[in-house]
Design an enzyme around this catalytic site. Sequence first.
Site, PDB file in Angstrom:
ATOM      1  N   ARG A  82      -0.363 -16.316  -6.005  1.00  0.00           N
ATOM      2  CA  ARG A  82      -1.720 -15.758  -5.780  1.00  0.00           C
ATOM      3  C   ARG A  82      -2.185 -15.857  -4.337  1.00  0.00           C
ATOM      4  NH1 ARG A  82      -2.617 -18.309 -10.783  1.00  0.00           N
ATOM      5  NH2 ARG A  82      -2.739 -16.778 -12.470  1.00  0.00           N
ATOM      6  N   LYS A 104      -3.400  -5.293   6.876  1.00  0.00           N
ATOM      7  CA  LYS A 104      -2.917  -4.334   5.874  1.00  0.00           C
ATOM      8  C   LYS A 104      -1.471  -4.676   5.532  1.00  0.00           C
ATOM      9  CE  LYS A 104      -5.819  -0.287   6.625  1.00  0.00           C
ATOM     10  NZ  LYS A 104      -5.886   1.135   7.045  1.00  0.00           N
ATOM     11  N   GLU A 146       0.802   4.170  19.871  1.00  0.00           N
ATOM     12  CA  GLU A 146      -0.232   3.422  19.142  1.00  0.00           C
ATOM     13  C   GLU A 146      -1.027   2.522  20.096  1.00  0.00           C
ATOM     14  OE1 GLU A 146      -1.039   3.945  16.005  1.00  0.00           O
ATOM     15  OE2 GLU A 146       0.739   4.345  14.786  1.00  0.00           O
ATOM     16  N   LYS A 188      -8.385  -3.121  18.571  1.00  0.00           N
ATOM     17  CA  LYS A 188      -8.172  -3.063  17.118  1.00  0.00           C
ATOM     18  C   LYS A 188      -8.894  -4.213  16.423  1.00  0.00           C
ATOM     19  CE  LYS A 188      -5.128  -2.630  13.273  1.00  0.00           C
ATOM     20  NZ  LYS A 188      -3.886  -2.237  12.668  1.00  0.00           N
ATOM     21  N   GLU A 198     -12.273  -1.109   5.488  1.00  0.00           N
ATOM     22  CA  GLU A 198     -12.403   0.343   5.688  1.00  0.00           C
ATOM     23  C   GLU A 198     -13.453   0.938   4.756  1.00  0.00           C
ATOM     24  OE1 GLU A 198      -8.480   1.791   6.777  1.00  0.00           O
ATOM     25  OE2 GLU A 198      -9.092   3.819   6.235  1.00  0.00           O
ATOM     26  N   ARG A 203     -13.184   1.430  10.591  1.00  0.00           N
ATOM     27  CA  ARG A 203     -11.743   1.174  10.648  1.00  0.00           C
ATOM     28  C   ARG A 203     -10.945   2.475  10.570  1.00  0.00           C
ATOM     29  NH1 ARG A 203      -8.077  -3.737   8.263  1.00  0.00           N
ATOM     30  NH2 ARG A 203      -6.156  -2.941   9.185  1.00  0.00           N
ATOM     31  N   ASN A 207      -7.213   5.647  12.492  1.00  0.00           N
ATOM     32  CA  ASN A 207      -6.315   6.718  12.045  1.00  0.00           C
ATOM     33  C   ASN A 207      -6.363   7.921  12.989  1.00  0.00           C
ATOM     34  OD1 ASN A 207      -5.477   5.309   9.761  1.00  0.00           O
ATOM     35  ND2 ASN A 207      -7.295   5.965   8.617  1.00  0.00           N
ATOM     36  N   HIS A 210      -3.732  10.591  13.029  1.00  0.00           N
ATOM     37  CA  HIS A 210      -2.855  10.365  11.880  1.00  0.00           C
ATOM     38  C   HIS A 210      -2.922  11.456  10.814  1.00  0.00           C
ATOM     39  CE1 HIS A 210      -2.093   6.571  13.787  1.00  0.00           C
ATOM     40  NE2 HIS A 210      -1.316   6.153  12.805  1.00  0.00           N
ATOM     41  N   HIS A 214       0.744  12.478   9.850  1.00  0.00           N
ATOM     42  CA  HIS A 214       1.367  12.359   8.529  1.00  0.00           C
ATOM     43  C   HIS A 214       1.837  13.724   8.033  1.00  0.00           C
ATOM     44  CE1 HIS A 214      -0.935   8.345   7.843  1.00  0.00           C
ATOM     45  NE2 HIS A 214       0.250   8.146   8.397  1.00  0.00           N
ATOM     46  N   HIS A 228       7.443   7.660  13.867  1.00  0.00           N
ATOM     47  CA  HIS A 228       6.012   7.612  13.563  1.00  0.00           C
ATOM     48  C   HIS A 228       5.159   7.709  14.841  1.00  0.00           C
ATOM     49  CE1 HIS A 228       2.238   6.763  11.633  1.00  0.00           C
ATOM     50  NE2 HIS A 228       2.057   5.708  12.414  1.00  0.00           N
TER      51      HIS A 228
HETATM   52  N1  GLY Z   1      -3.164   1.125  11.291  1.00  0.00           N
HETATM   53  C1  GLY Z   1      -4.490   1.381  10.867  1.00  0.00           C
HETATM   54  C2  GLY Z   1      -5.204   0.173  10.363  1.00  0.00           C
HETATM   55  O1  GLY Z   1      -4.712  -0.926  10.459  1.00  0.00           O
HETATM   56  O2  GLY Z   1      -6.279   0.308   9.832  1.00  0.00           O
END
Ligand code: GLY
Length: 327
Positions: A82, A104, A146, A188, A198, A203, A207, A210, A214, A228
């Site tokens: 957990r 993430k 990035e 960031k 988000e 946040r 993107n 992106h 994508h 990418h």
């Molecule tokens: N790579 C986008 C984020 O971490 O929200």
Amino acid sequence: VTDRNVAGTPHLGRLTTSFARAGVTAEIVTIEPGEAAKSWRGIEELCERILALGIDRRTVIVALGGGVIGDLAGFAAAILLRGLDVVQIPTTLLAQVDSSVGGKTGINSPQGKNLIGAFHQPRRVLIDPTVLLDLPGRELRAGYAELVKHALIRDSGLFEWLEENGPACLGGDVERMTTAIARSVSVKVEIVSRDEHEISGERALLNFGHTFAHAFETQAGYSSRLLHGEAVALGMAAAYALSVRLGLCPGQEAGRARAHLRAAGLPNRPAELGLAFPPEATLAAMRKDKKVAGGQLVFVLTRGIGMAELCPGVPEAEVLALLAADA
Ligand code: GLY
């Protein structure tokens, strides 16, 4: 947790020596490299292998590798017992400036990339820019996309600094690269700390580029034809062109952003990589993207350098016209 490629570099030895010196017991779990590991099967195998080592709640998972390792080991840490602490030690520029920071974690689904996962903040992110000296140039440049992205979103001062110093960073100047990474990560971190999950939309600014990226990657089959970071460079160049087209952004600012990407050896248009994507197919791929809210395409567009914003309701006809003109 690392992959076979990273296990073949001196980084793993440096880490295990350092653990031994500190009196920390460490077990190494090595997986096959590649995106395929980010699957239900991959996470099941990894969790079972870690459980078989006899872990407890004080066990710390250390992710040593690129974005795939960080996402997968981070997700394992989120769900094992957990939730265990995780330390991210990213070994690619892309992972250093983006995926290792912000919590993430996750795997892919047949329905799409990164659709299964958890927010699980690392206890610590250890970034050693000297590991980048071993990276192939193409991969370094792709990660740089990035890095620049954060400057383009919210830090015009960093962008100016990169216009001056970016080529030296890419040429192996570790001191300047350290500055670039630290400043990019700070952007960031600031955004993520204001909107970790988000929810408010801030946040989602991360993107930037992106939605296009994508859609291009889907058509290129997520293969080495288009990395990418290269797709993100194309996407940011397209987002600038679309912002100019919609009267949001002065042409001169877009020109600066696009020129810097080119100076860093990154493409502005798919044709520069020998790729061609039919505008209709790109638009269809965008409609399937996560950022379609209530049936509307949502783009991150920009008013200039460091001034990205979320823009719902961009007319599809404008997107199609841009894609046709900027192929
Ligand atoms: N790579 C986008 C984020 O971490 O929200």
